[in-house]
Design a protein around this motif. Structure first.
Motif, PDB file in Angstrom:
ATOM      1  N   PHE A   8      14.582  18.296  21.145  1.00  0.00           N
ATOM      2  CA  PHE A   8      14.493  18.136  19.638  1.00  0.00           C
ATOM      3  C   PHE A   8      13.043  17.316  19.319  1.00  0.00           C
ATOM      4  O   PHE A   8      12.291  16.955  20.351  1.00  0.00           O
ATOM      5  N   ASN A   9      12.771  17.475  18.175  1.00  0.00           N
ATOM      6  CA  ASN A   9      11.408  17.194  17.781  1.00  0.00           C
ATOM      7  C   ASN A   9      11.414  15.568  17.329  1.00  0.00           C
ATOM      8  O   ASN A   9      12.373  15.080  17.160  1.00  0.00           O
ATOM      9  N   PRO A  10      10.259  14.995  17.666  1.00  0.00           N
ATOM     10  CA  PRO A  10      10.034  13.690  17.001  1.00  0.00           C
ATOM     11  C   PRO A  10      10.337  13.449  15.784  1.00  0.00           C
ATOM     12  O   PRO A  10      10.028  14.405  14.994  1.00  0.00           O
ATOM     13  N   VAL A  11      10.355  12.206  15.114  1.00  0.00           N
ATOM     14  CA  VAL A  11      10.643  12.035  13.759  1.00  0.00           C
ATOM     15  C   VAL A  11       9.355  11.128  13.143  1.00  0.00           C
ATOM     16  O   VAL A  11       9.154  10.103  14.054  1.00  0.00           O
ATOM     17  N   PHE A  12       8.802  11.747  12.493  1.00  0.00           N
ATOM     18  CA  PHE A  12       7.558  10.879  11.731  1.00  0.00           C
ATOM     19  C   PHE A  12       6.996  11.680  10.445  1.00  0.00           C
ATOM     20  O   PHE A  12       7.348  12.739  10.336  1.00  0.00           O
ATOM     21  N   ASP A  13       6.040  10.927   9.758  1.00  0.00           N
ATOM     22  CA  ASP A  13       5.628  11.729   8.808  1.00  0.00           C
ATOM     23  C   ASP A  13       4.198  10.723   8.683  1.00  0.00           C
ATOM     24  O   ASP A  13       3.827   9.924   9.375  1.00  0.00           O
ATOM     25  N   LYS A  14       3.476  11.274   7.702  1.00  0.00           N
ATOM     26  CA  LYS A  14       2.113  10.776   7.485  1.00  0.00           C
ATOM     27  C   LYS A  14       1.984   9.192   7.156  1.00  0.00           C
ATOM     28  O   LYS A  14       0.935   8.587   7.561  1.00  0.00           O
ATOM     29  N   SER A  15       2.914   8.559   6.661  1.00  0.00           N
ATOM     30  CA  SER A  15       2.952   7.232   6.454  1.00  0.00           C
ATOM     31  C   SER A  15       3.571   6.442   7.760  1.00  0.00           C
ATOM     32  O   SER A  15       3.533   5.162   7.339  1.00  0.00           O
ATOM     33  N   SER A 100      -0.304  13.636  20.683  1.00  0.00           N
ATOM     34  CA  SER A 100      -1.531  13.986  19.953  1.00  0.00           C
ATOM     35  C   SER A 100      -0.827  14.466  18.323  1.00  0.00           C
ATOM     36  O   SER A 100      -1.485  14.196  17.232  1.00  0.00           O
ATOM     37  N   LYS A 101       0.459  15.194  18.436  1.00  0.00           N
ATOM     38  CA  LYS A 101       0.948  15.612  17.150  1.00  0.00           C
ATOM     39  C   LYS A 101       1.163  14.545  16.235  1.00  0.00           C
ATOM     40  O   LYS A 101       0.857  14.564  14.970  1.00  0.00           O
ATOM     41  N   ILE A 102       1.894  13.634  16.801  1.00  0.00           N
ATOM     42  CA  ILE A 102       2.236  12.411  15.948  1.00  0.00           C
ATOM     43  C   ILE A 102       1.054  11.492  15.929  1.00  0.00           C
ATOM     44  O   ILE A 102       0.737  11.170  14.416  1.00  0.00           O
ATOM     45  N   LEU A 103       0.225  11.135  16.627  1.00  0.00           N
ATOM     46  CA  LEU A 103      -1.003  10.205  16.358  1.00  0.00           C
ATOM     47  C   LEU A 103      -2.050  10.922  15.522  1.00  0.00           C
ATOM     48  O   LEU A 103      -2.677  10.052  14.906  1.00  0.00           O
ATOM     49  N   SER A 104      -2.064  11.912  15.437  1.00  0.00           N
ATOM     50  CA  SER A 104      -3.248  12.712  14.530  1.00  0.00           C
ATOM     51  C   SER A 104      -2.598  13.029  13.102  1.00  0.00           C
ATOM     52  O   SER A 104      -3.316  13.442  12.276  1.00  0.00           O
ATOM     53  N   ASN A 105      -1.251  12.897  12.937  1.00  0.00           N
ATOM     54  CA  ASN A 105      -0.608  13.178  11.448  1.00  0.00           C
ATOM     55  C   ASN A 105       0.076  11.951  11.090  1.00  0.00           C
ATOM     56  O   ASN A 105       0.896  12.238  10.138  1.00  0.00           O
ATOM     57  N   ALA A 106       0.029  10.858  11.781  1.00  0.00           N
ATOM     58  CA  ALA A 106       0.544   9.517  11.068  1.00  0.00           C
ATOM     59  C   ALA A 106      -0.392   8.493  11.340  1.00  0.00           C
ATOM     60  O   ALA A 106      -1.651   8.639  11.700  1.00  0.00           O
ATOM     61  N   SER A 107      -0.160   7.518  10.432  1.00  0.00           N
ATOM     62  CA  SER A 107      -0.897   6.131  10.715  1.00  0.00           C
ATOM     63  C   SER A 107      -0.568   5.066  11.500  1.00  0.00           C
ATOM     64  O   SER A 107      -0.319   4.030  11.181  1.00  0.00           O
ATOM     65  N   ILE A 108      -0.281   5.633  12.926  1.00  0.00           N
ATOM     66  CA  ILE A 108       0.132   4.766  13.876  1.00  0.00           C
ATOM     67  C   ILE A 108      -0.509   3.315  14.068  1.00  0.00           C
ATOM     68  O   ILE A 108      -1.794   3.636  14.509  1.00  0.00           O
ATOM     69  N   LYS A 109      -0.115   2.361  14.053  1.00  0.00           N
ATOM     70  CA  LYS A 109      -0.799   1.246  14.437  1.00  0.00           C
ATOM     71  C   LYS A 109      -0.165   0.260  15.559  1.00  0.00           C
ATOM     72  O   LYS A 109      -1.190  -0.201  16.455  1.00  0.00           O
ATOM     73  N   ASN A 110       0.969   0.625  15.790  1.00  0.00           N
ATOM     74  CA  ASN A 110       1.628  -0.152  17.127  1.00  0.00           C
ATOM     75  C   ASN A 110       2.518   0.851  17.652  1.00  0.00           C
ATOM     76  O   ASN A 110       3.457   1.869  16.991  1.00  0.00           O
ATOM     77  N   ILE A 111       2.795   0.761  19.267  1.00  0.00           N
ATOM     78  CA  ILE A 111       3.644   1.630  19.906  1.00  0.00           C
ATOM     79  C   ILE A 111       4.459   0.820  20.642  1.00  0.00           C
ATOM     80  O   ILE A 111       3.951   0.053  21.388  1.00  0.00           O
ATOM     81  N   PHE A 112       5.774   0.816  20.580  1.00  0.00           N
ATOM     82  CA  PHE A 112       6.712   0.121  21.189  1.00  0.00           C
ATOM     83  C   PHE A 112       7.678   1.009  22.207  1.00  0.00           C
ATOM     84  O   PHE A 112       7.973   1.943  21.743  1.00  0.00           O
ATOM     85  N   ALA A 113       7.709   0.636  23.457  1.00  0.00           N
ATOM     86  CA  ALA A 113       8.500   1.324  24.455  1.00  0.00           C
ATOM     87  C   ALA A 113       9.878   0.760  24.233  1.00  0.00           C
ATOM     88  O   ALA A 113       9.981  -0.501  24.570  1.00  0.00           O
ATOM     89  N   ASN A 114      11.023   1.568  24.533  1.00  0.00           N
ATOM     90  CA  ASN A 114      12.099   1.168  24.636  1.00  0.00           C
ATOM     91  C   ASN A 114      12.546   1.066  25.912  1.00  0.00           C
ATOM     92  O   ASN A 114      13.271   2.080  26.563  1.00  0.00           O
ATOM     93  N   GLY A 115      12.377  -0.164  26.526  1.00  0.00           N
ATOM     94  CA  GLY A 115      12.688  -0.403  27.662  1.00  0.00           C
ATOM     95  C   GLY A 115      11.610  -0.264  29.032  1.00  0.00           C
ATOM     96  O   GLY A 115      10.276   0.209  28.546  1.00  0.00           O
ATOM     97  N   ASP A 116      11.563  -0.771  30.090  1.00  0.00           N
ATOM     98  CA  ASP A 116      10.707  -0.974  31.107  1.00  0.00           C
ATOM     99  C   ASP A 116      10.187   0.573  31.731  1.00  0.00           C
ATOM    100  O   ASP A 116       9.274   0.776  31.905  1.00  0.00           O
ATOM    101  N   LYS A 117      11.225   1.344  31.790  1.00  0.00           N
ATOM    102  CA  LYS A 117      10.802   2.669  32.417  1.00  0.00           C
ATOM    103  C   LYS A 117       9.925   3.568  31.143  1.00  0.00           C
ATOM    104  O   LYS A 117       9.010   3.965  31.580  1.00  0.00           O
TER     105      LYS A 117
END
Length: 160
Positions: A8-15, A100-117
């Protein structure tokens, strides 16, 4: 061990300004067709608590709405891999997701990883190009070191 593609696709929008990345969907999530589909995974309880979402989102549409209303994008670091069941420890031959699909179409400031892996894979594939990568404790019940209250405290930083 089966070779699987992300279903399935990621969830995001421009905001979207917050990006949360896991590793790869579990068997249950793949069956449900959405992220963190196993009823024992604490992800949705934590996000609902941190964002003060009430009532608790039960449907996929409600979960997407909660994420987007709080400027949260959600995806996984792997597009495909060989995996046994849902065991992140069994992952072999990983292919990273093209973020790049997310990063170029959203205003991402912080990236969080869910867990060590997820964190280690994110650093491996994107550590030289991405800034503000933060590791959070896994929401999986396999992470028995953290109870729900501890996870909520740790995850509350996503909105800061």
């Amino acid at each position: 061990m089966a070779r699987l593609d992300h279903p399935f696709n990621p969830v995001f929008d421009k905001s979207s300004s917050i990006l949360i990345l896991g590793t790869f969907p579990s068997v249950k999530s793949r069956g449900e067709g959405f992220y963190y589909g196993h009823p024992q995974n604490r992800f949705w309880k934590i996000i609902a608590s941190v964002t003060n979402t009430n009532p608790f989102p039960e449907t996929i549409a409600d979960k997407k709405q909660m994420l987007l209303a709080n400027k949260i994008a959600l995806g996984d670091i792997l597009q495909s891999c060989d995996i046994e069941g849902s065991d992140d420890g069994s992952i072999k031959n990983p292919t990273p997701t093209d973020l790049s699909k997310i990063l170029s179409n959203a205003s991402i400031k912080n990236i969080f990883a869910n867990g060590d892996k997820a964190y280690r894979l994110l650093l491996k594939y994107y550590g030289k190009t991405l800034q503000n990568i933060i590791k959070l404790p896994s929401t999986s019940t396999a992470n028995a070191k953290y109870n729900i209250e501890m996870l909520i405290t740790a995850w509350s930083q996503i909105l800061n």
